[in-house]
Design a protein around this motif. Structure first.
Motif, PDB file in Angstrom:
ATOM      1  N   HIS B 130       0.845  -1.188   0.000  1.00 33.79           N
ATOM      2  CA  HIS B 130       0.000   0.000   0.000  1.00 33.79           C
ATOM      3  C   HIS B 130       0.883   1.243   0.000  1.00 33.79           C
ATOM      4  CE1 HIS B 130      -2.561   3.152   1.789  1.00 33.79           C
ATOM      5  NE2 HIS B 130      -3.544   2.531   1.147  1.00 33.79           N
ATOM      6  N   GLU B 131       1.879   1.202   0.850  1.00 38.61           N
ATOM      7  CA  GLU B 131       2.805   2.331   0.948  1.00 38.61           C
ATOM      8  C   GLU B 131       3.662   2.452  -0.323  1.00 38.61           C
ATOM      9  OE1 GLU B 131       3.037   4.767   2.752  1.00 38.61           O
ATOM     10  OE2 GLU B 131       5.090   5.517   2.631  1.00 38.61           O
ATOM     11  N   ALA B 132       4.120   1.305  -0.847  1.00 40.27           N
ATOM     12  CA  ALA B 132       4.950   1.327  -2.053  1.00 40.27           C
ATOM     13  C   ALA B 132       4.171   1.906  -3.235  1.00 40.27           C
ATOM     14  CB  ALA B 132       5.444  -0.083  -2.380  1.00 40.27           C
ATOM     15  N   LEU B 133       2.901   1.530  -3.347  1.00 39.77           N
ATOM     16  CA  LEU B 133       2.085   2.042  -4.449  1.00 39.77           C
ATOM     17  C   LEU B 133       1.849   3.546  -4.296  1.00 39.77           C
ATOM     18  CD1 LEU B 133      -0.452  -0.924  -4.774  1.00 39.77           C
ATOM     19  CD2 LEU B 133       1.155  -0.166  -6.546  1.00 39.77           C
ATOM     20  N   ARG B 134       1.706   3.993  -3.052  1.00 33.91           N
ATOM     21  CA  ARG B 134       1.527   5.435  -2.807  1.00 33.91           C
ATOM     22  C   ARG B 134       2.776   6.196  -3.260  1.00 33.91           C
ATOM     23  NH1 ARG B 134       2.971   9.334   0.435  1.00 33.91           N
ATOM     24  NH2 ARG B 134       4.239   8.003   1.795  1.00 33.91           N
ATOM     25  N   LEU B 135       3.950   5.687  -2.852  1.00 38.38           N
ATOM     26  CA  LEU B 135       5.209   6.333  -3.248  1.00 38.38           C
ATOM     27  C   LEU B 135       5.372   6.326  -4.767  1.00 38.38           C
ATOM     28  CD1 LEU B 135       7.602   4.818  -0.539  1.00 38.38           C
ATOM     29  CD2 LEU B 135       6.863   7.217  -0.712  1.00 38.38           C
ATOM     30  N   LEU B 136       5.033   5.196  -5.355  1.00 40.63           N
ATOM     31  CA  LEU B 136       5.181   5.043  -6.803  1.00 40.63           C
ATOM     32  C   LEU B 136       4.309   6.062  -7.538  1.00 40.63           C
ATOM     33  CD1 LEU B 136       6.469   3.215  -9.005  1.00 40.63           C
ATOM     34  CD2 LEU B 136       4.468   1.724  -8.813  1.00 40.63           C
ATOM     35  N   ARG B 137       3.112   6.273  -7.011  1.00 37.09           N
ATOM     36  CA  ARG B 137       2.165   7.211  -7.634  1.00 37.09           C
ATOM     37  C   ARG B 137       2.622   8.649  -7.391  1.00 37.09           C
ATOM     38  NH1 ARG B 137      -1.929   5.319  -5.086  1.00 37.09           N
ATOM     39  NH2 ARG B 137      -1.901   6.888  -3.429  1.00 37.09           N
ATOM     40  N   GLU B 138       2.974   8.952  -6.142  1.00 36.04           N
ATOM     41  CA  GLU B 138       3.261  10.345  -5.797  1.00 36.04           C
ATOM     42  C   GLU B 138       4.640  10.807  -6.260  1.00 36.04           C
ATOM     43  OE1 GLU B 138       2.325  10.937  -1.653  1.00 36.04           O
ATOM     44  OE2 GLU B 138       0.238  10.277  -1.950  1.00 36.04           O
ATOM     45  N   GLU B 139       5.631   9.889  -6.191  1.00 30.98           N
ATOM     46  CA  GLU B 139       6.983  10.300  -6.569  1.00 30.98           C
ATOM     47  C   GLU B 139       7.304  10.082  -8.032  1.00 30.98           C
ATOM     48  OE1 GLU B 139       9.959   8.775  -3.940  1.00 30.98           O
ATOM     49  OE2 GLU B 139       8.979   9.606  -2.162  1.00 30.98           O
ATOM     50  N   HIS B 140       6.649   9.082  -8.632  1.00 31.11           N
ATOM     51  CA  HIS B 140       7.016   8.729 -10.006  1.00 31.11           C
ATOM     52  C   HIS B 140       5.844   8.823 -10.982  1.00 31.11           C
ATOM     53  CE1 HIS B 140      10.802   7.285  -8.349  1.00 31.11           C
ATOM     54  NE2 HIS B 140      10.123   6.561  -7.479  1.00 31.11           N
ATOM     55  N   GLY B 141       4.669   9.104 -10.454  1.00 28.25           N
ATOM     56  CA  GLY B 141       3.508   9.242 -11.343  1.00 28.25           C
ATOM     57  C   GLY B 141       3.065   7.948 -12.010  1.00 28.25           C
ATOM     58  N   ARG B 142       3.393   6.821 -11.389  1.00 28.00           N
ATOM     59  CA  ARG B 142       2.992   5.532 -11.983  1.00 28.00           C
ATOM     60  C   ARG B 142       1.923   4.854 -11.128  1.00 28.00           C
ATOM     61  NH1 ARG B 142       6.288   3.725 -15.969  1.00 28.00           N
ATOM     62  NH2 ARG B 142       8.356   4.707 -15.995  1.00 28.00           N
ATOM     63  N   SER B 143       0.915   4.284 -11.793  1.00 30.53           N
ATOM     64  CA  SER B 143      -0.135   3.549 -11.089  1.00 30.53           C
ATOM     65  C   SER B 143      -0.422   2.243 -11.814  1.00 30.53           C
ATOM     66  CB  SER B 143      -1.419   4.389 -11.009  1.00 30.53           C
ATOM     67  OG  SER B 143      -1.213   5.520 -10.202  1.00 30.53           O
ATOM     68  N   PRO B 144       0.363   1.215 -11.531  1.00 32.83           N
ATOM     69  CA  PRO B 144       0.113  -0.069 -12.203  1.00 32.83           C
ATOM     70  C   PRO B 144      -1.253  -0.634 -11.828  1.00 32.83           C
ATOM     71  CG  PRO B 144       1.718  -0.335 -10.423  1.00 32.83           C
ATOM     72  CD  PRO B 144       1.477   1.133 -10.576  1.00 32.83           C
ATOM     73  N   VAL B 145      -1.786  -1.441 -12.723  1.00 34.37           N
ATOM     74  CA  VAL B 145      -3.006  -2.196 -12.415  1.00 34.37           C
ATOM     75  C   VAL B 145      -2.655  -3.200 -11.331  1.00 34.37           C
ATOM     76  CG1 VAL B 145      -4.720  -3.799 -13.339  1.00 34.37           C
ATOM     77  CG2 VAL B 145      -3.801  -1.956 -14.791  1.00 34.37           C
ATOM     78  N   VAL B 146      -3.485  -3.289 -10.300  1.00 36.13           N
ATOM     79  CA  VAL B 146      -3.178  -4.181  -9.180  1.00 36.13           C
ATOM     80  C   VAL B 146      -4.148  -5.369  -9.141  1.00 36.13           C
ATOM     81  CG1 VAL B 146      -2.979  -4.385  -6.669  1.00 36.13           C
ATOM     82  CG2 VAL B 146      -2.180  -2.305  -7.834  1.00 36.13           C
ATOM     83  N   ILE B 147      -3.562  -6.567  -9.047  1.00 35.02           N
ATOM     84  CA  ILE B 147      -4.350  -7.800  -8.907  1.00 35.02           C
ATOM     85  C   ILE B 147      -4.025  -8.390  -7.540  1.00 35.02           C
ATOM     86  CG2 ILE B 147      -4.760 -10.128  -9.817  1.00 35.02           C
ATOM     87  CD1 ILE B 147      -3.651  -9.063 -12.542  1.00 35.02           C
TER      88      ILE B 147
END
Lengths: 370, 370
Positions: B130-147
């Motif tokens: 959850h935290e890694a996805l937040r960082l990925l979105r906020e710092e790198h602008g990436r939002s992979p599809v999550v399964i």
């Protein structure tokens, strides 16, 4: 362009062309003191077999053999036949193993068709090769350089045909420092001729990649251990011995040579040389089944045989089981480097009766995994 | 131009790109009724594992995964992890297995670096992901599809993070008719990150050809029989489980899954699932040596372990021998697909004392043959 297509080109650090020649160098390096070849009174370690092959390669190179040259051989299953399988591919040249049962016109036809530049021939076949070389010269204008093999296990008649003698040639040439595979794994490694039942024989060209993969697949399919003692009942001229000259090199095993396929010689090799694997056509297996049982006395190791051809009859599978020889059935053809289908045994079969196991083992197999 | 360069171009009849994906299709075809995966109460045959992988591939394709796309996974050794090793390469996409012990910043850094488009994640790792996805979105602008994977063997806490649930996704997508390897065997199959001790982790890109060859070499080096029952002690995220997900497919074996590496669970798997092969770091072997001996009661089959890392101490080799577990020492690194050197045991060692065998086995090995 995706990120996986950037800065990831092939280089020596990440790409090696597949070639069975690599097995010879590795076994010489890591199993150099172990037995590679046993033939009558002759014994060669892997270091020695590598050295003899590298001397042969050096000699052939001096005779002009290079990438794309053809070297024909007319040899029984002797150390020289093994060495030819290692030396010729190491020059990026192409090995043509002649069927020792053919007549002179067909032998001449094949050597002409594959443009043989060198012939290595055993003294036993001098009469037919003398005639074949005459036909080749008179009808096709070709005169390959001839190297005679005078095997000390052969005591019959047969003159020498060429000006080179195999052992003298090896003695006169320092070994190449390394046996290399080709730069391109797609390069030809061998050309073998089909029987030509329906016309002229077809020349089947195989390549290093395929020889490598089928050699590996033989080991994987048969779950061969390191250091097998492999008995040469199958002629190596037949489709390069189904790639087993290279499989044995891969596993640091021992080639137990055999000039002639006879029941006594086979059982002797099992008893005295500890031979534990062999390949053969059904007729050879039947030879063993029908041999004097006294010939089998004293063989204690588990022996495993590969039988090729049409699905074997139940009597043969059952007969081998009663001999204590574990049989695996394969099917293939020259065009696919030897075996390509195998009757894989399932663990659950072990609980079945012998007749049911025989039925299951006698079915046609599944495709090779590699 | 020599005669071997004429009319012998590559075609579908004589050339197949090497890919471990081929093992999955073959085992489904020829061993379809045999067990492929055992995980708690779950059981899948090879036909079922192929079908589940082909459903996953169909689902990922619909999500936009294609040649060169990256799919990250954060999974323990579960059936879903096996399926990811079959489905992602079958799309010519690239598998990125995340180390489940890393923290959120490093996980985000890796997913950004390899441009992950999809993430498959087990519920157990929800907090850190959850935290890694937040960082990925906020710092790198990436939002992979999550399964999300909701493994029925996991009973702990952990919310779902994405809008897709693994089993529902499989149910909603008919399987691809065939799992194909890529046209070019040099195409990337996986990207794994080194630990980054001396700086940012390095992304190691491996290819289909290499994965195929190392998978085969695992079997040849260890003389693995058909149908091994392979216990997953080694994390599959670690360098793709040294290519063993593909070795097991090649041999029609059974993946015995294990969410957590504990002595009791390991001995239970040996006793109840007949696990007969496993790989692990020295620490796991020591765990077994030091476990309550009562845990080992009732295990009758021969078990073989592979231990990697620096040459193991004598106490460990000797301890495993006393447990009746046959240990083979290998060494390798992510850059070479896992094991690349092996201490090959020689037949002559069998006659040596345990302490001498221990000394011989404890030496560093020789290079892998393929």
């Amino acid at each position: 362009m995706n990120i996986y297509e950037q800065d990831l080109d092939k280089s020596a650090a990440n790409y090696a062309a597949l070639s069975p020649v690599s097995f010879v160098e590795r076994s010489a390096e890591v199993f150099g003191d172990l037995a590679a070849v046993v033939h009558g009174a002759r014994r060669y370690t892997w270091a020695q077999t590598r050295e003899r092959s590298a001397r042969l390669a050096a000699a052939l190179r001096e005779l002009g053999v290079a990438r794309g040259s053809t070297v024909s051989v007319m040899l029984p299953n002797t150390p020289e036949m093994v060495e030819a399988h290692y030396a010729v591919p190491a020059l990026n040249a192409v090995l043509n193993t002649l069927n020792t049962r053919l007549d002179a016109p067909l032998l001449a036809w094949q050597m002409n068709h594959c443009e043989a530049e060198v012939l290595i021939t055993d003294r036993e076949f001098s009469p037919v090769m003398h005639e074949a070389l005459r036909l080749l010269r008179e009808e096709h204008g070709r005169s390959p350089v001839v190297i005679d093999v005078d095997d000390n296990e052969y005591r019959g008649a047969g003159e020498r045909l060429g000006k080179h003698e195999y052992e003298a040639l090896l003695a006169a040439h320092p070994p190449l420092p390394q046996l290399h595979g080709p730069q391109d794994e797609w390069d030809a490694i061998a050309v073998s001729y089909t029987s030509g039942t329906t016309g002229d024989p077809k020349g089947v060209v195989t390549h290093h990649r395929g020889g490598y993969l089928n050699a590996v697949c033989n080991a994987a399919t048969w779950t061969m251990p390191h250091f097998p003692r492999y008995l040469w009942t199958l002629p190596m001229f037949h489709c390069n011995g189904w790639c087993f000259p290279w499989t044995v090199a891969m596993l640091g095993g021992t080639h137990v040579c055999l000039r002639k396929v006879e029941a006594k010689a086979i059982f002797d090799a099992m008893r005295e040389q500890g031979a534990d694997h062999y390949c053969a056509a059904p007729i050879v297996h039947n030879l063993l089944i029908n041999a004097d049982p006294a010939l089998r006395d004293g063989i204690t190791q588990r022996v495993r045989g590969m039988v090729a051809g049409a699905a074997p009859p139940a009597s043969m599978i059952e007969g081998m089981a009663r001999l204590g020889i574990d049989i695996t059935h394969v099917y293939g053809l020259t065009e696919v480097y030897g075996p390509a289908a195998v009757a894989v045994k399932r663990d659950s079969w072990a609980g079945e009766s012998l007749s049911e196991q025989t039925r299951l083992n006698g079915r046609q197999g599944v495709r090779y995994v590699l």
